[in-house]
Design an enzyme around this catalytic site. Sequence first.
Site, PDB file in Angstrom:
ATOM      1  N   ASP A   1      38.905  48.000  45.455  1.00  0.00           N
ATOM      2  CA  ASP A   1      37.923  47.511  44.496  1.00  0.00           C
ATOM      3  C   ASP A   1      38.244  46.094  44.017  1.00  0.00           C
ATOM      4  OD1 ASP A   1      36.999  50.088  44.670  1.00  0.00           O
ATOM      5  OD2 ASP A   1      37.175  50.535  42.528  1.00  0.00           O
ATOM      6  N   ASP A   2      37.211  45.439  43.526  1.00  0.00           N
ATOM      7  CA  ASP A   2      37.293  44.197  42.728  1.00  0.00           C
ATOM      8  C   ASP A   2      37.404  42.919  43.552  1.00  0.00           C
ATOM      9  OD1 ASP A   2      37.356  46.071  40.736  1.00  0.00           O
ATOM     10  OD2 ASP A   2      39.322  45.505  39.942  1.00  0.00           O
TER      11      ASP A   2
ATOM     12  N   HIS B   1      30.061  46.706  43.609  1.00  0.00           N
ATOM     13  CA  HIS B   1      30.927  46.986  42.450  1.00  0.00           C
ATOM     14  C   HIS B   1      30.498  46.135  41.251  1.00  0.00           C
ATOM     15  CE1 HIS B   1      34.364  48.896  40.690  1.00  0.00           C
ATOM     16  NE2 HIS B   1      35.113  47.824  40.624  1.00  0.00           N
TER      17      HIS B   1
ATOM     18  N   HIS C   1      31.476  43.575  36.247  1.00  0.00           N
ATOM     19  CA  HIS C   1      32.482  44.637  36.091  1.00  0.00           C
ATOM     20  C   HIS C   1      32.523  45.230  34.674  1.00  0.00           C
ATOM     21  CE1 HIS C   1      36.341  46.759  36.707  1.00  0.00           C
ATOM     22  NE2 HIS C   1      36.023  46.680  37.980  1.00  0.00           N
TER      23      HIS C   1
ATOM     24  N   HIS D   1      43.272  48.366  44.602  1.00  0.00           N
ATOM     25  CA  HIS D   1      42.629  47.126  44.161  1.00  0.00           C
ATOM     26  C   HIS D   1      43.226  45.941  44.905  1.00  0.00           C
ATOM     27  CE1 HIS D   1      41.938  49.998  40.916  1.00  0.00           C
ATOM     28  NE2 HIS D   1      40.843  49.308  40.633  1.00  0.00           N
TER      29      HIS D   1
HETATM   30 ZN   LIG Z   1      36.855  47.646  39.528  1.00  0.00          ZN
END
Ligand SMILES: [Zn+2]
Length: 261
Positions: free
Chosen positions: A65-66, A115, A119, A209
């Site tokens: 993620d991210d 995503h 955020h 991540h």
């Molecule tokens: Zn995230």
Amino acid sequence: MHSGTGWRRATVVAAVATLGACTGVPGLTSPNAAALSHGPARSGAGAPAPVVDCQVSRCVALTFDDGPTQYTAAVLDTLERQHTVATFFLIGPHALQYRKDVLRQQRDGDAIGDHTVTHPHLTRFTPARIDYELKTAAEQIASVTGHRPTLFRPPFGAWNAKVRAAAGAEGLSVVTWNVSPQDWKYHNPALIEQRVLARVRPGAIVVLHDRYATTPPAVPHIIHALKARGYVLVTVPEMFATTGGLQPGMVYHHGPWPRPR
Ligand SMILES: [Zn+2]
């Protein structure tokens, strides 16, 4: 899942097929003889890929993620070296900033999901703001890949009825996880590896991540150990390929696990 078959995917397929030929490894439901006979060559692109049946094989999906960030290339180096695929949930503006990494993910056969833009904790937002976050990030990703994502991961894993409805309206399935080493908290590659391996089960969706310097160094060991334990690493869509696929607006915490035999 986007179209196209990267070299990494072709190699994985060939490796599974070789195993299957020798040992009768279960879970390879529809091998394409022509593609397999050509081995890991890129010429296999476009041929129907064999489907891993996660109701038979011990599947695990690594998700990141991210990103993309400055650390994403290191994760992709590892995945390519180990002939493995993963699923990346991208922050829209990051996709625009790191186009090269996104295109590399696409080329390699990784799955790419949404995503959001900023955020946030979406559950605190109005439906209109939730829709903005999902839709705008999807458009930003599509502007790079040419494909609108069909997967969505809510930031912090926070979802409710409003989030589900917005995802459904945008054609997105909500994908959370059931294994988290909390790499956002433990910035120690050995500990991240240990925490993944202690928790992983067949059908696991693991959240990592690619925004921390300490996560990429854990990935080679995690993949190596999972393979040694007989796991097949798949993307999230691949995980559900033999159980009806992922439906927009539905929430998925993990994949199927092998039926008792
Ligand atoms: Zn995230």
